[in-house]
Design an enzyme around this catalytic site. Structure first.
Site, short mmCIF file in Angstrom:
data_model
loop_
_atom_site.label_atom_id
_atom_site.label_comp_id
_atom_site.label_asym_id
_atom_site.label_seq_id
_atom_site.Cartn_x
_atom_site.Cartn_y
_atom_site.Cartn_z
N LEU A 122 0.90 -1.15 0.00
CA LEU A 122 0.00 0.00 0.00
C LEU A 122 0.94 1.20 0.00
O LEU A 122 1.49 1.55 1.04
CB LEU A 122 -0.90 0.02 1.24
CG LEU A 122 -1.89 -1.12 1.41
CD1 LEU A 122 -2.71 -0.93 2.67
CD2 LEU A 122 -2.80 -1.24 0.20
N PRO A 123 1.18 1.80 -1.17
CA PRO A 123 2.32 2.71 -1.35
C PRO A 123 2.17 4.10 -0.74
O PRO A 123 2.15 5.11 -1.45
CB PRO A 123 2.44 2.77 -2.87
CG PRO A 123 1.05 2.60 -3.36
CD PRO A 123 0.41 1.62 -2.40
N CYS A 124 2.11 4.16 0.58
CA CYS A 124 2.02 5.45 1.26
C CYS A 124 3.29 6.29 1.03
O CYS A 124 3.25 7.50 1.17
CB CYS A 124 1.73 5.27 2.74
SG CYS A 124 2.92 4.28 3.63
N HIS A 125 4.38 5.63 0.63
CA HIS A 125 5.61 6.37 0.34
C HIS A 125 5.45 7.28 -0.88
O HIS A 125 6.23 8.19 -1.07
CB HIS A 125 6.80 5.42 0.16
CG HIS A 125 6.64 4.46 -0.97
ND1 HIS A 125 5.92 3.28 -0.83
CD2 HIS A 125 7.08 4.48 -2.25
CE1 HIS A 125 5.95 2.62 -1.99
NE2 HIS A 125 6.64 3.34 -2.87
N ARG A 126 4.43 7.03 -1.69
CA ARG A 126 4.19 7.84 -2.89
C ARG A 126 3.39 9.09 -2.61
O ARG A 126 3.08 9.84 -3.53
CB ARG A 126 3.49 6.99 -3.96
CG ARG A 126 4.34 5.82 -4.43
CD ARG A 126 3.62 4.99 -5.47
NE ARG A 126 4.39 3.77 -5.74
CZ ARG A 126 3.86 2.64 -6.19
NH1 ARG A 126 2.56 2.56 -6.43
NH2 ARG A 126 4.62 1.59 -6.40
#
Length: 162
Positions: A122-126
């Site tokens: 779940l790409p919260c880094h994006r």
């Protein structure tokens, strides 16, 4: 609730703990030390570990492993929005707030992002600040920067807003 299976993966940005059931992944977290891994890991845990290894090696851009993050209905909505952010791209907390229909929910979106239990997949880094700056990452800003640069190098894009 069934007890989760646990395993670990050493990645270029630290040790990852992977938790899940027979049917879905419930957590991917950065941890400092490895504890005992579960015996007889189900196929989905092994699939997750393999997909993360492929991601770090640069051969995977999308995850197919089934995830079931545990959280409030609002957090679930935010986490679903994260899945829409394509590899090598970024968005802002404000943009996600607008997608959810409430521009004033920006702090709640930031909080939900910070509570994301399934790092990387779940790409919260994006998600970055509206001004294009790296802000907030539970795993540390250096990891967020590494992940964005990693994806940028593979996709041929410099990670920029939207």
């Amino acid at each position: 609730m069934e007890e989760p299976f646990v395993t670990y993966l050493t990645s270029p940005i630290g040790l990852l703990e992977i938790k899940g059931t027979e049917t879905a992944i419930s957590a991917v977290s950065f941890v400092e030390e490895e504890k005992e891994s579960s015996k007889d890991l189900p196929a989905i845990i092994l699939q997750c570990k393999n997909e993360l290894e492929e991601y770090f090696s640069g051969t995977r851009k999308e995850f197919t492993v089934k995830v079931e993050p545990i959280g409030t209905p609002f957090r679930q909505k935010v986490w679903k929005e994260l899945l829409k952010i394509k590899f090598g791209n970024t968005t802002s907390y404000l943009h996600i707030s607008r997608q959810l229909g409430d521009e004033n929910a920006i702090r709640a979106v930031g909080s939900a992002n910070g509570k994301n239990p399934i790092a990387i997949i779940l790409p919260c880094h994006r998600v970055i600040g509206e001004n294009g700056k790296l802000v907030g990452y539970a795993g540390g800003l250096w990891r967020k920067q590494w992940l964005l640069e990693h994806e940028g190098n593979i996709s041929g894009k410099n990670p920029t807003l939207f």
